[in-house]
Enzyme design. Structure first.
Site, PDB file in Angstrom:
ATOM      1  CB  CYS A 181      -0.927  -0.014   1.216  1.00 17.14           C
ATOM      2  SG  CYS A 181      -2.131   1.336   1.246  1.00 17.14           S
ATOM      3  CB  CYS A 236      -7.039  -1.855   6.151  1.00 19.15           C
ATOM      4  SG  CYS A 236      -6.523  -1.872   4.423  1.00 19.15           S
TER       5      CYS A 236
END
Length: 367
Positions: free
Chosen positions: A101, A198
């Site tokens: 990410c 997440c």
């Protein structure tokens, strides 16, 4: 400078944005929408980039008096992070989605758009320090050892670091960040930190992968090749795992066994004693330098290596050989798996990183 503040909705990015404003920069806040599931909600400390997080970020931006936008990066996140995560597990590797990410979303896609729009830098709440060195900009560990995030930033290149701001790097404790948020009247001052993956907010990685990859019965074998159990899919196992193996044949010495290797082609999981997890060498062809490369990287250079975000650094020697960054720790590392990231340091400075492609055991297979 014109600064784009990446605002996750947490206290760290909120205080980082506030400090950027206080420093006199022209700041615009942005929250990244990374999920297309409209009902994505936060559960305590689990999950991030949710609806609640976007609303919290907006309230902070209003308090700071800065413009605020939500950018939809869900398609890029799906392709570059989630699909990468699934494909790595299919290949028998143990990926780090936070590294991906940072590499592909926050400091690639976001930074690229920021520069296209005329911003000079992206500001985040990461705990790391940027310093001017003799040969250019350097990335260093933060003053707050317990919160140091230099490891997950090890994938950033010199060009990317030149457009980064990490205002929290010199802050000696997270408690001070929360106290500052409280003093500034930011409602996120006591908001819990997020953890776990997440996009798997319930923490059930095995169940999530089973839905994405499916199940496929296979064998669990020991180092001699003898079958000691069965499983429903090799993707559900990671190197170093002890729990959930459901072995039908106990070890001769009665000691626990651990996952030593995942073989996706044959859908086989190899288990063995804990001491067999010791790794004498690791290497990766996908490596980058966080700034200027070490002097003569094709000759062995001393460093420290870290293979997890909160692991202790271990003294090592490294060298670039045959297109790989090869690292040999002074003492064997344990539980290292292909797909993990190895970050190399010189003191507090991040030198670079590699995605681990292969490891060499420190223990003969006969053990």
């Amino acid at each position: 400078m014109r600064v784009l503040a990446a605002m996750s909705g947490g206290v760290d990015s909120a205080v980082a944005a506030a400090r950027a404003v206080e420093a006199g920069h022209e700041v615009v806040g942005v929250h990244l929408a990374l999920s297309r599931a409209g009902g994505t909600l936060r559960t305590g400390s689990r999950g991030c980039c949710t609806i609640e997080d976007a609303m919290d970020a907006r309230r902070v931006a209003d308090r700071l008096g800065i413009p605020f936008y939500v950018w939809d990066f869900s398609e890029r996140f799906r392709d570059d992070v989630i699909e990468d995560f699934v494909s790595e597990y299919r290949a028998g590797r143990t990926p780090n989605p936070c590294m991906r990410c940072n590499e592909r979303i926050k400091f690639a896609a976001l930074l690229e758009r920021a520069l296209e729009l005329g911003f000079d830098a992206v500001c985040t709440g990461h705990y790391a320090i940027l310093r001017d060195g003799e040969n250019g900009l350097e990335l260093h560990r933060s003053s707050e050892e317990a919160k140091d995030q230099s490891y997950v930033l090890g994938v950033l290149t010199a060009d990317q670091l030149a457009h980064c701001l990490f205002p929290l790097g010199e802050t000696p404790s997270k408690a001070l960040v929360r106290a500052e948020a409280e003093a500034r009247g930011l409602a996120v001052a006591s908001k819990p930190d997020s953890y776990d993956i997440c996009f798997i907010p319930d923490g059930d990685t095995r169940g999530w992968l089973a839905e994405k990859v499916g199940t496929a019965p296979g064998e669990i074998v020991d180092r001699s090749g003898a079958v000691v159990g069965s499983h429903d899919g090799a993707h559900a196992f990671t190197v170093g795992q002890r729990k959930g193996l459901r072995l039908g044949v106990p070890a001769p010495d009665g000691k626990p066994r651990f996952v030593l290797e995942v073989r996706p082609v044959s859908n086989t999981v190899v288990v063995g004693p804990r001491e067999a997890l010791a790794i004498a060498e690791l290497a990766g062809a996908r490596f980058t330098w966080a700034g200027t490369a070490p002097d003569a990287p094709h000759e062995e250079f001393a460093c420290d290596v870290q293979v997890r975000a909160h692991a202790d650094p271990v003294p090592a020697v490294a060298v670039v050989r045959d297109g790989e960054l090869v690292i040999r720790p002074d003492e064997p590392l344990h539980g290292v798996a292909p797909g993990q990231t190895a970050v190399v340091y010189a003191g507090t400075r991040v030198l670079g990183q590699c995605t681990i492609d292969r490891t060499v055991s420190a223990v003969p297979a006969a053990v």
